[in-house]
Design a protein around this motif. Structure first.
Motif, PDB file in Angstrom:
ATOM      1  N   GLY A  82       0.823  -1.205   0.000  1.00  0.00           N
ATOM      2  CA  GLY A  82       0.000   0.000   0.000  1.00  0.00           C
ATOM      3  C   GLY A  82       0.854   1.250   0.000  1.00  0.00           C
ATOM      4  O   GLY A  82       2.001   1.237  -0.461  1.00  0.00           O
ATOM      5  N   MET A 105       8.493   0.685   2.166  1.00  0.00           N
ATOM      6  CA  MET A 105       9.219   0.873   3.416  1.00  0.00           C
ATOM      7  C   MET A 105       9.046   2.306   3.892  1.00  0.00           C
ATOM      8  O   MET A 105       9.140   3.252   3.092  1.00  0.00           O
ATOM      9  CB  MET A 105      10.727   0.589   3.220  1.00  0.00           C
ATOM     10  CG  MET A 105      11.493   0.569   4.540  1.00  0.00           C
ATOM     11  SD  MET A 105      13.291   0.576   4.303  1.00  0.00           S
ATOM     12  CE  MET A 105      13.505   2.282   3.748  1.00  0.00           C
ATOM     13  N   GLY A 106       8.774   2.444   5.172  1.00  0.00           N
ATOM     14  CA  GLY A 106       8.659   3.794   5.717  1.00  0.00           C
ATOM     15  C   GLY A 106      10.012   4.308   6.190  1.00  0.00           C
ATOM     16  O   GLY A 106      10.985   3.547   6.263  1.00  0.00           O
ATOM     17  N   LYS A 140      14.719   8.395   2.242  1.00  0.00           N
ATOM     18  CA  LYS A 140      14.762   6.992   2.660  1.00  0.00           C
ATOM     19  C   LYS A 140      16.102   6.306   2.343  1.00  0.00           C
ATOM     20  O   LYS A 140      16.325   5.161   2.758  1.00  0.00           O
ATOM     21  CB  LYS A 140      13.632   6.202   1.996  1.00  0.00           C
ATOM     22  CG  LYS A 140      12.243   6.604   2.505  1.00  0.00           C
ATOM     23  CD  LYS A 140      11.167   5.765   1.873  1.00  0.00           C
ATOM     24  CE  LYS A 140       9.780   6.210   2.317  1.00  0.00           C
ATOM     25  NZ  LYS A 140       8.702   5.433   1.625  1.00  0.00           N
TER      26      LYS A 140
HETATM   27  C1  6PG Z   1       0.801   1.192   4.088  1.00  0.00           C
HETATM   28  C2  6PG Z   1       1.907   0.400   3.475  1.00  0.00           C
HETATM   29  C3  6PG Z   1       3.206   0.793   4.088  1.00  0.00           C
HETATM   30  C4  6PG Z   1       3.918   1.574   3.008  1.00  0.00           C
HETATM   31  C5  6PG Z   1       5.041   2.379   3.577  1.00  0.00           C
HETATM   32  C6  6PG Z   1       5.627   3.292   2.508  1.00  0.00           C
HETATM   33  O1  6PG Z   1      -0.274   0.644   4.324  1.00  0.00           O
HETATM   34  O2  6PG Z   1       1.048   2.406   4.232  1.00  0.00           O
HETATM   35  O3  6PG Z   1       1.743  -0.871   3.322  1.00  0.00           O
HETATM   36  O4  6PG Z   1       4.032  -0.263   4.519  1.00  0.00           O
HETATM   37  O5  6PG Z   1       4.381   0.679   2.015  1.00  0.00           O
HETATM   38  O6  6PG Z   1       4.525   3.154   4.629  1.00  0.00           O
HETATM   39  O7  6PG Z   1       4.618   4.182   2.117  1.00  0.00           O
HETATM   40  P1  6PG Z   1       4.905   5.253   0.934  1.00  0.00           P
HETATM   41  O8  6PG Z   1       5.103   4.440  -0.300  1.00  0.00           O
HETATM   42  O9  6PG Z   1       3.629   6.071   0.884  1.00  0.00           O
HETATM   43  O10 6PG Z   1       6.119   6.022   1.341  1.00  0.00           O
END
Ligand code: 6PG
Length: 231
Positions: free
Chosen positions: A42, A142-143, A200
């Protein structure tokens, strides 16, 4: 060993990387072969890639099954829903039939949503003759705190070794998310991170060096096929 792909045109290169894999596996398996099992992540990064993937030439979307790496505890129409994003960007455009999609029912009570999803994944594994469900390709974001899916630092789901999906209380949101767990992630035939943005970069380096206790650093598919698509 992880492979880093430093893209100059992230959208095109990430779409080609994913699309070409789906086409190759479908050609290899033939029309009667196992459907391609793809798990979607997501957040914001993947959306344009999903839009481009929806029109990628050569993919037979009727032979692709879709799962999700995580979901917010909201209904499918909610602006925060990962399913809603994927439906608009990929599922509808590609014409992926409902019966090919295993949606996380974020509208249910978190524990119930997790049990329903865990059971759906186990049914898929049975249908595919697998002890542990093995996605052909599992996409992850990845956050900047090193989380992936909804495996956030300091949360219970990081320690789960049995369940394949679970409700995970995330302090900083003051609420639950539903997430897949490491047993399913690391059973995938191939895992790819989609990560963009300068901010990141140091986190990617830290994760790859295993220098912290970032949740993303525990993604280590036993197949050994881990790629970082970096923009
Ligand atoms: C969610 C995602 C989360 C996302 C990361 C990166 O539900 O938000 O699964 O793991 O992949 O937070 O988010 P961005 O791509 O928006 O930086």
């Amino acid at each position: 060993m992880a492979v880093n792909i430093h893209t100059t045109d992230f959208l095109t290169e990430a779409t080609d990387w994913i699309g070409s894999r789906i086409v190759a596996v479908q050609n290899e398996r033939g029309a009667d072969g196992l459907p391609f099992l793809l798990s979607l992540c997501g957040g914001g990064t993947p959306r344009p890639v999903y839009e481009a993937l929806a029109v990628y030439p050569g993919i037979d979307w009727s032979r692709v099954l879709i799962t999700f790496g995580d979901e917010r505890c909201v209904g499918p129409e909610h602006a925060d829903s990962n399913y809603r994003m994927a439906k608009a960007a990929l599922l509808d455009t590609a014409g992926i039939p409902e019966q090919n999609v295993r949606r996380i029912t974020g509208e249910l009570e978190p524990g119930e949503a997790a049990r329903v999803y865990d059971s759906a994944l186990r049914t898929l594994a049975q249908e595919r003759g697998e002890e542990t469900l093995s996605h052909d390709l599992l996409l992850l974001g990845m956050g900047d705190d090193g989380h992936t899916a909804s495996l956030f630092p300091g949360t219970l789901a990081l320690h789960e070794e049995q369940r394949w999906a679970m409700e995970n209380y995330v302090e900083k949101f003051g609420g639950y998310r539903i997430t897949i767990t490491y047993p399913v992630i690391n059973a995938a035939r191939e895992v790819a991170f989609l990560v963009t943005g300068e901010a990141k970069r140091p986190v990617v380096e830290r994760v790859q060096a295993g220098a912290g206790d970032d949740p993303a650093s525990r993604v280590a598919p036993s197949s050994g096929k881990l790629t970082w698509l970096l923009g």
